[in-house]
Design a protein around this motif. Sequence first.
Motif, mmCIF file in Angstrom:
data_model
loop_
_atom_site.group_PDB
_atom_site.id
_atom_site.type_symbol
_atom_site.label_atom_id
_atom_site.label_comp_id
_atom_site.label_asym_id
_atom_site.label_seq_id
_atom_site.Cartn_x
_atom_site.Cartn_y
_atom_site.Cartn_z
ATOM 1 N N LYS A 1 0.627 -1.203 0.023
ATOM 2 C CA LYS A 1 -0.098 0.107 0.012
ATOM 3 C C LYS A 1 0.812 1.202 -0.103
ATOM 4 C CE LYS A 1 -3.269 2.368 3.019
ATOM 5 N NZ LYS A 1 -4.151 2.342 4.115
ATOM 6 N N GLU A 2 1.770 1.270 1.070
ATOM 7 C CA GLU A 2 2.521 2.742 0.875
ATOM 8 C C GLU A 2 3.307 2.981 -0.097
ATOM 9 O OE1 GLU A 2 1.472 4.628 2.961
ATOM 10 O OE2 GLU A 2 0.396 3.028 4.345
ATOM 11 N N THR A 3 4.059 2.046 -0.828
ATOM 12 C CA THR A 3 4.797 2.191 -2.011
ATOM 13 C C THR A 3 3.868 2.531 -3.423
ATOM 14 O OG1 THR A 3 4.851 -0.062 -2.327
ATOM 15 C CG2 THR A 3 6.871 1.168 -1.640
ATOM 16 N N GLN A 4 2.800 2.027 -3.363
ATOM 17 C CA GLN A 4 1.723 2.171 -4.351
ATOM 18 C C GLN A 4 1.137 3.366 -4.281
ATOM 19 O OE1 GLN A 4 1.398 0.204 -6.916
ATOM 20 N NE2 GLN A 4 -0.180 1.591 -7.902
ATOM 21 N N PHE A 5 0.815 3.967 -2.938
ATOM 22 C CA PHE A 5 0.116 5.185 -3.005
ATOM 23 C C PHE A 5 1.224 6.352 -2.865
ATOM 24 C CE2 PHE A 5 -3.838 4.351 -0.070
ATOM 25 C CZ PHE A 5 -4.186 3.604 -0.760
ATOM 26 N N ALA A 6 2.444 6.001 -2.508
ATOM 27 C CA ALA A 6 3.365 7.082 -2.571
ATOM 28 C C ALA A 6 3.649 7.693 -4.308
ATOM 29 C CB ALA A 6 4.777 6.734 -2.026
ATOM 30 N N TRP A 7 3.648 6.523 -4.894
ATOM 31 C CA TRP A 7 3.589 6.391 -6.270
ATOM 32 C C TRP A 7 2.650 7.162 -7.241
ATOM 33 C CZ3 TRP A 7 6.303 7.142 -10.823
ATOM 34 C CH2 TRP A 7 5.733 6.748 -11.981
ATOM 35 N N GLU A 8 1.434 6.766 -6.662
ATOM 36 C CA GLU A 8 0.214 7.669 -7.251
ATOM 37 C C GLU A 8 0.331 9.053 -7.027
ATOM 38 O OE1 GLU A 8 -3.489 5.375 -6.892
ATOM 39 O OE2 GLU A 8 -2.332 3.456 -7.298
ATOM 40 N N ARG A 9 0.797 9.327 -5.494
ATOM 41 C CA ARG A 9 0.693 10.967 -5.391
ATOM 42 C C ARG A 9 1.598 11.663 -6.064
ATOM 43 N NH1 ARG A 9 -0.787 8.691 0.093
ATOM 44 N NH2 ARG A 9 1.444 8.776 0.499
ATOM 45 N N LYS A 10 2.896 11.117 -6.122
ATOM 46 C CA LYS A 10 3.654 11.748 -6.939
ATOM 47 C C LYS A 10 3.483 11.928 -8.301
ATOM 48 C CE LYS A 10 8.737 11.016 -7.156
ATOM 49 N NZ LYS A 10 10.017 9.947 -7.237
ATOM 50 N N LEU A 11 2.614 11.068 -9.074
ATOM 51 C CA LEU A 11 1.999 11.340 -10.428
ATOM 52 C C LEU A 11 1.105 12.336 -10.415
ATOM 53 C CD1 LEU A 11 1.548 7.508 -11.812
ATOM 54 C CD2 LEU A 11 3.003 9.453 -12.924
ATOM 55 N N GLY A 12 0.380 12.282 -9.143
ATOM 56 C CA GLY A 12 -0.754 13.221 -8.804
ATOM 57 C C GLY A 12 -0.217 14.706 -8.910
ATOM 58 N N ALA A 13 1.007 14.832 -8.053
ATOM 59 C CA ALA A 13 1.469 16.357 -8.008
ATOM 60 C C ALA A 13 1.956 16.574 -9.269
ATOM 61 C CB ALA A 13 2.652 15.817 -6.862
#
Length: 383
Positions: free
Chosen positions: A38-50
Amino acid sequence: MNLDFSPEDQAFRAEVRAWMRDNVPQQVGPSIGIPSHKETQFAWERKLGAKGWLAYTWPKEYGGPGWTATQQYIFDTERALAGAPPCGPFGLSMLGPVLMRYGNEAQKQRYLPPIARGEEFWCQGYSEPGAGSDLASLKTRAVREEDHYIVNGQKIWTTQAHWADFIFCLVRTNPDGPKQQGISFLLIDMATPGIEIRPITTIDGHHHLNEVFLTDVRVPVENLVGEEGEGWTIAKYLLTHERTSIAGVADSYYQLGRLHEAVADDPVLSQDPVVTRRLATLEVDLMALEYTNLRTLDRVAKGQPPGSESSGLKIKGTELQQAISEAQMELGGLGALPWLTAAEDVHTVFAGATQRYNFLRASSIYGGTNEIQKNVLAKLLQL
Ligand SMILES: Cc1cc2nc3c(=O)[nH]c(=O)nc-3n(C[C@H](O)[C@H](O)[C@H](O)COP(=O)(O)OP(=O)(O)OC[C@H]3O[C@@H](n4cnc5c(N)ncnc54)[C@H](O)[C@@H]3O)c2cc1C
């Protein structure tokens, strides 16, 4: 993957490729399947989001980059070739298009921006025990009491419900009359009292799936999408988007490319004409799928729904994912047997190949089984 791009699109591809090279975190790891961390996936998605690239198929007004179909295709291809996993589909490629088409202004404003930023995660509450392929038989009941619906029932196979902030649910608001007409589409906050999540461990050894029990869950009426009784129409629209995204062409190219490398490095496999033919057949099938996928993406970019082609994409895309993982496992031989990691002298494509093979048995089931997709296509031909 040998398309002729315009100079502008070539420049765009170079920009995306450079960004992926600098930003894909090592630990995210490639995947065809469901991410497990979860944490690595969410961090990756937030990076794309930013960066404004998470909701890459969305128009600008809802927080997407407003790209053309070609740009979307290039982005997804570069993402996969960089070894990064696809992003969670539930908010991005399922609920997002539904809210854009059927949601009211307040729902669009409230729910779309946090999805595009990677800040709120959704899951899908369609299937129930006894209502999978025959989804319209679903029994989860929503009874209106003044300004709330009171929801009681059970969902099953709910991917990542344990990660999700919200669930979009099909519920029965009218038990009388034709079963399709009594279904509504509700948005439910997972923190609402009365929701219990129980894990289901799948054959790959991971906890992706869940049962979700709903007992006297109070849902504000403003969380109804569309009209009461319109849920079946909305559900079908969402499923065409879900099936298109399941095709996974870019990720299959990535996995097949890795297999090509592993075979080229092996003195025995690289000389075997049967192996060469097997890889060539997979590649030809993948190219054919890619062109059908591009036609569908073009329709969606022009504001049209993916249509029944999504069923064909789902069938062929998942058959290919299974065939590639089968080839990885079989050609890896003993090297592919360890479940999670490979021995040091084994090519990395074979690491986890057996686990991936096992998980991907499910790809011809989720999103509506491939048998059901064949029924959908057969009905189309009767017209
Ligand atoms: C990994 C995974 C993730 C999932 N994630 C989600 C999720 O997040 N949310 C969600 O709501 N659901 C999810 N599902 C559920 C999925 O959508 C259902 O499993 C699927 O629709 C099939 O329903 P079923 O399991 O009840 O099988 P059944 O409908 O009982 O089917 C059993 C078999 O009978 C065949 N069959 C049934 N009817 C027909 C027919 N009319 N003609 C020909 N063959 C038929 C089917 O093809 C299948 O082989 C997930 C499933 C899996 C495996």
